[in-house]
Design an enzyme around this catalytic site. Sequence first.
Site, PDB file in Angstrom:
ATOM      1  N   SER A 162      -5.408   3.120  -8.592  1.00  0.00           N
ATOM      2  CA  SER A 162      -4.355   4.008  -8.093  1.00  0.00           C
ATOM      3  C   SER A 162      -3.037   3.260  -7.981  1.00  0.00           C
ATOM      4  CB  SER A 162      -4.747   4.552  -6.719  1.00  0.00           C
ATOM      5  OG  SER A 162      -3.649   5.183  -6.079  1.00  0.00           O
ATOM      6  N   TYR A 176      -7.143   3.761   1.739  1.00  0.00           N
ATOM      7  CA  TYR A 176      -7.388   4.255   0.386  1.00  0.00           C
ATOM      8  C   TYR A 176      -6.893   3.229  -0.641  1.00  0.00           C
ATOM      9  CZ  TYR A 176      -6.731   6.926  -3.909  1.00  0.00           C
ATOM     10  OH  TYR A 176      -6.752   7.346  -5.216  1.00  0.00           O
TER      11      TYR A 176
END
Length: 335
Positions: free
Chosen positions: A127, A152
């Site tokens: 990501s 995350y």
Amino acid sequence: MRVLVTGSAGFIGSALAERLLARGDEVYGIDNHNDYYDPSLKESRLARFAQHPNYTHLRADLADADAVNRAFAAFEPQRVVNLAAQAGVRYSLKSPQAYVQSNLVGFVNILEACRYGKVEHLVYASSSSVYGANRKMPFAIEDAVDHPVSLYAASKKANELMAHTYSHLYDLPTTGLRFFTVYGPWGRPDMSPMLFADRISRGEAIDVYNYGNHSRDFTYVDDIVEGVIRTLDHIALPDPAYDALHPSPGTSSAPYRVYNIGNDQPVQLMHFIALMEKHLGRTVEKRLLPMQPGDVPDTWADVSALRRDVGYAPNTSIEDGVARFVAWYREYFEK
């Protein structure tokens, strides 16, 4: 080829599965259909190709090692694309354990299954959030990513480290793709494009964080899928130019690669909202608010390495992409 895709009822996973089937691959999809957002959207995505003769679907959680191992044993995949993950930055502030189970436990189960299954190539989702507190633009794979600002992001950086370990120890070719803001038809309801569309279509005010000063490297889903397939077909190899005295984070002496995958054209968030309003035919109030915890002001992908190695060339303009997304949104929700 026989390709196993995790997260196959998800936004990117379903689009990828559909494209792989269209080119003649056999696809085995795994998804746990959790209720992080409305599962009916996942069912609708899956319905587009679930009856295809070359598609097999398993409802299972990647944290269930036995289920993962049985799937690999039954299908014997040649290549694997791991897109299943607990997504979202803000949700990680409330439910950190969900990220540990899905993004760490689940990922090591995939790595182990690839190791013992002699998989030719594992491509997995990282990501843009790994860049965290970085401020140099554009974000490049050569940049250090040691300052995540959400769990995350930390879990995605951990995936890159775990993948390198397996590439080094077991000669497993792995490629991580750092996705930048993906949008388009069948998108996630928790992401800003869908949230904006919902509110604009109802004439409700939009919360705009960082006082509207965000920019995002919005990337249309079809361009992302094309990049994933090109990467899948380009098996990671050891970098012959790798210098252990001056190591590059994106390559290795092991069969390991990490790439950015984005549009390389950051868009001001207020411009994105204006395009949504134009295509939805309505203007709404914008409530300008401070930055949210775990968020970053800007993202911009340097995709030069992916262009060089696999010929990646995103070509969907933000104007065309938003128009296509709104057309899908209206059709889907009117039904």
